[in-house]
Design a protein around this motif. Structure first.
Motif, short mmCIF file in Angstrom:
data_model
loop_
_atom_site.label_atom_id
_atom_site.label_comp_id
_atom_site.label_asym_id
_atom_site.label_seq_id
_atom_site.Cartn_x
_atom_site.Cartn_y
_atom_site.Cartn_z
N ARG A 206 1.05 -1.21 0.25
CA ARG A 206 -0.03 -0.11 0.20
C ARG A 206 0.79 1.41 -0.29
O ARG A 206 1.88 1.19 0.28
CB ARG A 206 -1.11 0.43 1.25
CG ARG A 206 -0.27 0.02 2.57
CD ARG A 206 -1.29 -0.18 3.75
NE ARG A 206 -0.65 -0.33 5.35
CZ ARG A 206 0.17 -1.21 5.40
NH1 ARG A 206 0.07 -2.39 4.85
NH2 ARG A 206 0.38 -0.96 6.68
N THR A 208 1.21 6.07 0.05
CA THR A 208 0.46 7.26 0.35
C THR A 208 1.57 7.70 -0.91
O THR A 208 2.47 8.07 -0.65
CB THR A 208 -0.11 7.70 1.20
OG1 THR A 208 1.23 8.10 1.85
CG2 THR A 208 -0.60 7.08 1.88
N ALA A 217 -1.99 11.46 -2.96
CA ALA A 217 -3.59 10.42 -3.51
C ALA A 217 -2.39 9.50 -2.62
O ALA A 217 -1.97 8.66 -1.51
CB ALA A 217 -3.46 9.82 -4.66
N THR A 218 -3.45 7.79 -2.56
CA THR A 218 -3.03 6.59 -1.66
C THR A 218 -3.62 5.78 -2.97
O THR A 218 -4.88 6.07 -3.72
CB THR A 218 -4.42 6.41 -0.40
OG1 THR A 218 -6.06 6.32 -0.72
CG2 THR A 218 -4.30 7.60 0.18
N GLY A 219 -3.31 4.28 -2.78
CA GLY A 219 -3.52 3.44 -3.34
C GLY A 219 -2.93 1.81 -3.04
O GLY A 219 -2.38 1.49 -1.43
N LYS A 220 -2.71 0.89 -3.59
CA LYS A 220 -1.99 -0.50 -3.15
C LYS A 220 -2.04 -0.56 -4.30
O LYS A 220 -2.50 -0.71 -6.19
CB LYS A 220 -3.18 -1.21 -2.73
CG LYS A 220 -4.19 -1.43 -4.06
CD LYS A 220 -5.70 -2.51 -2.39
CE LYS A 220 -6.85 -2.11 -3.10
NZ LYS A 220 -7.36 -3.57 -2.30
N TYR A 261 -3.44 -2.90 -9.84
CA TYR A 261 -3.00 -1.62 -9.22
C TYR A 261 -4.07 -0.95 -8.91
O TYR A 261 -4.52 -0.48 -10.20
CB TYR A 261 -1.73 -1.24 -9.97
CG TYR A 261 -0.97 0.67 -9.91
CD1 TYR A 261 -0.14 0.29 -8.99
CD2 TYR A 261 -1.99 1.24 -10.33
CE1 TYR A 261 -0.46 2.38 -8.83
CE2 TYR A 261 -2.08 2.68 -10.40
CZ TYR A 261 -0.42 3.19 -10.08
OH TYR A 261 -0.93 4.48 -9.77
N GLU A 262 -3.81 -0.19 -7.72
CA GLU A 262 -5.20 0.97 -7.43
C GLU A 262 -4.95 2.15 -6.86
O GLU A 262 -3.68 1.95 -6.40
CB GLU A 262 -6.28 0.59 -6.68
CG GLU A 262 -6.50 -0.85 -7.51
CD GLU A 262 -8.32 -0.98 -6.44
OE1 GLU A 262 -8.66 -0.54 -5.11
OE2 GLU A 262 -8.51 -2.24 -6.58
N VAL A 263 -5.17 3.26 -7.73
CA VAL A 263 -4.95 4.43 -7.61
C VAL A 263 -5.81 6.12 -7.07
O VAL A 263 -6.90 5.33 -8.00
CB VAL A 263 -3.85 5.35 -7.51
CG1 VAL A 263 -3.61 5.59 -9.04
CG2 VAL A 263 -3.03 6.81 -7.02
N THR A 264 -6.21 6.95 -6.28
CA THR A 264 -7.22 7.08 -5.49
C THR A 264 -6.80 8.52 -4.76
O THR A 264 -5.80 9.09 -3.72
CB THR A 264 -8.16 6.39 -4.97
OG1 THR A 264 -8.80 5.74 -4.91
CG2 THR A 264 -9.88 7.61 -4.66
N ARG A 270 -9.30 8.32 -9.70
CA ARG A 270 -9.60 7.04 -9.50
C ARG A 270 -8.67 6.46 -10.30
O ARG A 270 -9.87 6.55 -11.52
CB ARG A 270 -11.19 6.27 -9.50
CG ARG A 270 -11.23 6.69 -7.36
CD ARG A 270 -12.30 6.53 -7.13
NE ARG A 270 -12.11 4.82 -6.82
CZ ARG A 270 -13.29 3.77 -6.40
NH1 ARG A 270 -14.18 4.89 -6.85
NH2 ARG A 270 -12.59 2.55 -6.06
N ARG A 272 -7.83 2.03 -12.12
CA ARG A 272 -7.46 0.76 -11.36
C ARG A 272 -7.16 -0.34 -12.59
O ARG A 272 -7.46 0.23 -13.68
CB ARG A 272 -9.03 0.33 -10.58
CG ARG A 272 -8.20 -1.21 -10.55
CD ARG A 272 -10.00 -2.46 -10.45
NE ARG A 272 -10.16 -2.41 -10.98
CZ ARG A 272 -9.93 -3.54 -12.07
NH1 ARG A 272 -9.15 -3.85 -11.76
NH2 ARG A 272 -10.72 -3.36 -13.29
#
Length: 675
Positions: A206, A208, A217-220, A261-264, A270, A272
């Motif tokens: 994860r 940031t 942003a944050t993501g994983k 992969y995801e980021v918001t 957003r 993905r």
């Protein structure tokens, strides 16, 4: 098995971990026989080295030292709370072995070695190394990274485990500042041998992103699996002598797979990706100017530390260094699948796949996106079935950027513009649809294709272009000569364009074909132009030279086919309405005028009578087709002479230099879809 084993294990950590983060001075002391002596020598050379509570049990093969700390000016600080080796033995006079090595609370603060403009902070609460075997002899080499490379290539380990780690980075200033905070899941490195890792896995991570508010942003990242990592090949870039001598491509990553992969973003965006797959990444160390790039990275870091933007000279040098590196990188493929995105304004998009590769010789053979679809905030739909870019040269693009940075006025020169043809070899768009700016039905591009070839820094010597588009007539620019021919009263139209040209150097000919234009329910025009006596000066980026070459070329032939699909009748009706006459009367008036004009012009040229009658007949009857071939009467008719006659007082005298004959109509390319 005595203290040399102890020292070697500590030195391995320092070279393998500390060396990775940039401790150039430290690896010069790998051969010291005593830890205390090693530390003293390091301090004498400007490296702060400390450690305490060193204990060694010769019978159980256990060694431990606590509170290790190494700091070098400008190269960061490495700290280790505890270093413990157990099950130590000597399998041969030149090898040392430890069944297990455990490292507690490892931390690093400082610049990244391969990216000195990036400040980093790394934390690993625990690291375990199983079945570690290292050399007990003095490593070869006299420079830091030579020694580190030699030690790495002679080291083996069954497994390196890092249950969790944290890395924090920062770079840039002001609105361009980016800070990242990444917590990695459990990491495992399998089978280290001869500088290569056979397999590596990182469980989901994860992150940031911070810095400037716009970047927040944050993501994983899903599970990462890597097959084959050549660490030694990467470290070769840090040893100038070894790098220059290594002139073969070496695979640094066999394959890399990422399970999503995801980021918001805080601003509302957003994105993905379902999966990422990278294959066969290789480098040719001798080609990559690593020393120059590292030096430039340091200059960028110094400017950022002062809160200053780098000078244009530094930016240009960085771009040129990166451009040169592309010739030393080879890539099999990159595939990203199942993307979905939404921005802060409510625009949405989905993409089935993005593919790149192969990359070789500085050229990316293919870049493609497949099945892109989405909608804007108002719900208007767009789509692209496929888009391809072929022959992309990122290095050339960077070189152009460097030139523009050094001299912004250079972008206005023809030579700079001509170099753009060297950036990409072709472009293709298929099945695209987008809402028309004026509303109503969408604009649909069935096909748009461009390709060209030629020498660098010159006009292309081969070009091909195709367009098939349909849409509401309100979307077509009426000031364009082609779209202005769309008949009034039509609400939707289809347009087809084809342009082709090729220079035959051995025959000194230039053929322009097909030259084709069609507007549905209006007309179709097909041309084929052939020139002779064409040399390479025509393709020069020097305007005077190109113009002189073009005027010296001679006309060989022109073939023309014109088909009326309704525009003639519509224009006659419009003219008749304006003049208060019948359309048939205006048609006969035009035909009579044409016959009168040509009869006087070709009175002494009876062989032109069939062409004259064909033209008059075309004017007399709607929905007809006219097909003619024009050739010079003499052996040579230079374009310069044609231009001079047309600009003179009697342009119709040009007919005296031409033969005109009626031919079979040319077959048109694929017609546009009827609206």
């Amino acid at each position: 098995m005595r203290k040399p084993l102890v020292i070697a294990l500590v030195v391995l950590l320092v070279a393998g971990v500390g060396g990775y983060f940039g401790f150039h001075l430290l690896v010069d002391h790998l051969a010291r026989r005593q830890v205390e002596t090693l530390f003293a020598d390091l301090r004498a050379n400007g490296v702060e080295a400390q450690g305490r509570d060193a204990t060694y049990d010769v019978f159980s093969g256990r060694f431990e030292i606590r509170d290790l700390s190494f700091a070098a000016p400008g190269q960061g600080t490495l700290k280790i709370a505890s270093f413990l080796a157990t099950g130590t033995e000597r399998p041969s006079p030149k090898r040392l072995f430890a069944k297990q090595v455990e490292i507690s609370d490892l931390s690093y603060e400082g610049p990244l070695p391969l990216a000195p403009a990036v400040e980093a902070s790394y934390r690993a609460p625990h690291i375990t190394i199983n079945a570690l075997e290292i050399p007990s002899t003095q490593p070869a080499g006299t420079r830091p990274w030579q020694i580190a490379l030699d030690l790495l290539e002679q080291t083996s380990a069954d497994r390196i485990s890092i249950p969790e780690s944290l890395i924090i980075t920062s770079t840039g200033t002001g609105s361009s500042r980016i800070e990242t905070d990444v917590t990695h899941g459990a990491t495992a490195l399998e089978k280290l041998l001869a500088g290569r890792i056979a397999k590596a896995t990182v469980e989901p991570s994860r992150f940031t992103i911070g810095g400037a508010p716009a970047n927040a942003a944050t993501g994983k990242v899903g599970r990462v699996s890597v097959e084959t990592i050549d660490v030694a090949a990467l470290l070769t870039l840090l040893d100038p002598e070894r790098r220059l001598a290594d002139d073969q491509f070496r695979t640094v990553y066999g394959s890399v797979n990422v399970d999503g992969y995801e980021v918001t973003a805080d601003a509302g965006m957003r994105q993905r990706w379902g999966a990422i797959d990278i294959r066969d990444v290789a480098i040719r160390p001798s080609i990559i100017p690593a020393e120059d790039l590292l030096a430039l990275g340091n200059r960028l870091r110094e400017a950022a530390a002062k809160g200053e933007d780098p000078s244009p000279d530094v930016v240009a040098q960085s771009l040129r260094g990166l451009a040169a590196a592309y010739d030393g990188i080879r890539l099999g493929s990159v595939v990203l699948k199942d993307m979905s995105a939404r921005d802060e304004d409510g625009n949405k998009a989905e993409l089935a796949a993005l593919t790149m590769g192969p990359l070789d010789g500085g050229q990316l053979e293919n870049f493609a996106i497949d099945r892109l679809k989405g909608s804007d905030a108002d719900g208007k739909v767009f789509r692209v079935d496929q888009m391809k870019i072929g022959g992309l040269r990122p290095g050339t693009l960077l070189e152009l950027g460097a030139d523009a940075t050094e001299d912004p006025h250079s972008t206005q020169g023809l030579s700079w513009i001509m170099r753009l043809f060297g950036v990409v070899g072709g472009f293709e768009l298929a099945g695209a649809e987008a809402p028309a700016s004026a509303g109503g039905d969408p604009v649909v591009i069935d096909k748009l294709a461009l390709s060209w070839q030629g020498e660098p820094d010159a006009f292309p010597t081969r070009i091909a272009a195709t367009l098939r588009v349909s849409g509401p007539t309100s979307a077509f620019p009426r000031d364009n000569s082609l779209f202005a021919l769309v008949p009034d009263g039509m609400t939707r139209a289809s347009v087809a364009l084809d342009v082709g040209g090729e220079w035959n150097e051995s025959q000194s000919t230039l053929t322009l074909a097909p030259l084709y234009a069609e507007v549905s329910d209006a007309f179709a025009l097909s041309l084929k132009v052939k020139l002779k006596d064409v040399d390479d000066s025509v393709f020069s980026t020097q305007p005077d030279e190109a113009l002189a070459g073009a005027l010296a070329a001679s006309l060989d032939s022109v073939e023309i086919t014109l088909s009326d699909a309704g525009i003639y009748e519509r224009k006659l009706e419009e003219a008749a309405k304006e003049q208060g006459m019948e359309p048939e009367a205006i048609r006969q008036l035009l035909a009579g005028f044409a016959e009168l004009l040509f009869s006087s012009t070709v009175a002494d040229r009876p062989e032109l009578e069939p062409a004259t009658q064909a033209f008059v007949s075309f004017l007399q009857k709607p929905l007809g087709t006219l097909a003619l071939k024009i050739t010079p009467r003499g052996d040579s008719l230079p374009l310069g002479a044609i231009a001079e006659t047309l600009q003179g007082d009697e342009p119709l005298t040009l007919v005296d230099e031409l033969n005109v004959e009626v031919i079979e109509a040319a077959e048109p390319p694929t017609s546009p879809t009827k609206p």
